[in-house]
Write an enzyme that holds these catalytic residues in place. Structure first.
Site, PDB file in Angstrom:
ATOM      1  N   ASP A 103       6.943  37.320  16.447  1.00 29.16           N
ATOM      2  CA  ASP A 103       7.836  38.396  16.825  1.00 29.16           C
ATOM      3  C   ASP A 103       8.346  38.112  18.248  1.00 29.16           C
ATOM      4  O   ASP A 103       8.857  37.031  18.504  1.00 29.16           O
ATOM      5  CB  ASP A 103       7.104  39.749  16.690  1.00 29.16           C
ATOM      6  N   HIS A 293       6.369  41.179   7.600  1.00 29.28           N
ATOM      7  CA  HIS A 293       6.539  40.753   8.985  1.00 29.28           C
ATOM      8  C   HIS A 293       5.233  40.354   9.660  1.00 29.28           C
ATOM      9  O   HIS A 293       5.223  39.489  10.529  1.00 29.28           O
ATOM     10  CB  HIS A 293       7.190  41.897   9.779  1.00 29.28           C
TER      11      HIS A 293
END
Length: 317
Positions: A103, A293
């Site tokens: 991320d 994610h």
């Protein structure tokens, strides 16, 4: 789980909280977390990497947990975030390292590779691909592309607005972002919406995070809330200005990139994913099936197998 060591390093004008595991003389592997996470998001990678002989280093990034959270927005510029890790490497006497980021940790890792081509010997990134320096600040492009529509990054731009929403109920905010990120960032709605509008009032924890593990995430945000982490998003123009000297450079290190096939960020970054190999010539890409994610926790066995194989070939312990 290994016994984690903890230290507070005075670096780059702040205090950096750093957790580590593995042999003190092992080759360093830095694991950089993203938003809204913490060093503990790497808990399932630390033990196998340490067992393989690596010195595993997991900082609480600037603005998170016990690390400093400066007031000024510009103190969260990308090159400043890189400077925290560079200064920590200097403090620990590290002349070579591997850096892996997920991320927001991925852009820090990408830029560390550009800034430190000799010291960073191998690179890993998850979820956020490398697209090089755009011709103008990315935030300008986002504003044009999302005129009249909600966009979470644009929502984060006004200081105090997103903090007020997310800090009002830290537990609910974290539960929703960790369990329902796709709805939070991709759902179509008017531009004046809030991030978590219309989502569950009592969200369940994701399957990869039990109550004890979630408590670590909560403690990370309990003291300072979301202000510091959100400030990472408020420097797109400054980041663009400060990286002019890096424009056009390729990532030359051996590089491993992983992304979940259900990751909402992959959908948002589809164009960059397609052209990344032009900018990263020694790239190995893996798309993890049925994965969102938070891939290092959703699919730890697959992620660890890829990491250990990549490191054995390009950065042996």
């Amino acid at each position: 789980m290994p016994n984690f060591e903890h230290q507070l390093l005075p670096v780059n004008g702040i205090t950096l909280s750093l957790y580590s595991a593995g042999p003190a003389d092992g080759r360093p592997v830095w694991l950089l977390h993203g938003f809204p996470e913490c060093w503990y998001s790497w808990r399932q990678q630390a033990e196998p990497l340490a067992a393989a002989g690596y010195r595993v280093l997991m900082p609480e990034m600037r603005g998170y947990g016990a690390s400093s959270a400066p007031e000024a927005i510009e103190d969260y510029a990308l090159l400043t975030l890189c400077g925290d890790i560079q200064a920590a490497m200097d403090s620990l006497g590290q002349t070579d390292a591997c850096v892996i980021g997920h991320d927001w940790g991925a852009p820090v890792a990408w830029h560390l590779a550009l800034l430190e081509p000799e010291r960073i010997r191998a690179l890993g990134a998850m979820s956020v691909p490398f697209g090089g320096r755009p011709k103008r600040p990315a935030i300008e492009i986002m504003r044009e592309a999302n005129a009249g529509r909600f966009n979470y990054i644009l929502y984060f731009q006004e200081p105090g607005v997103a903090e007020a929403e997310l800090d009002a109920d830290l537990e609910r905010s974290l539960r929703l972002l960790l369990s329902d990120l796709g709805d939070a960032v991709l759902r179509e709605r008017p531009a004046d919406s809030r991030l978590l509008d219309g989502l569950s009032e009592s969200p369940a924890l994701p399957g990869w995070c039990d109550a004890g593990e979630f408590a670590v995430y909560q403690r990370t945000f309990a003291a300072g809330g979301f202000r510091g982490p959100l400030n990472w998003y408020r420097n797109f123009t400054l980041n663009w200005q400060q990286t002019e000297h890096l424009a056009g450079r390729q990532i030359r290190q051996p590089t491993l990139f992983m992304v979940g096939d259900h990751d909402p960020v992959a959908r948002l970054e589809a164009y960059t994913l397609k052209r990344m190999a032009e900018l990263v010539p020694h790239l190995e890409q893996h798309r993890l099936p049925d994965c969102g994610h938070w891939l290092q926790n959703e699919r730890p066995e697959q992620v660890n197998a890829q990491l250990l194989d990549f490191l054995a070939r390009h950065y042996p312990a």
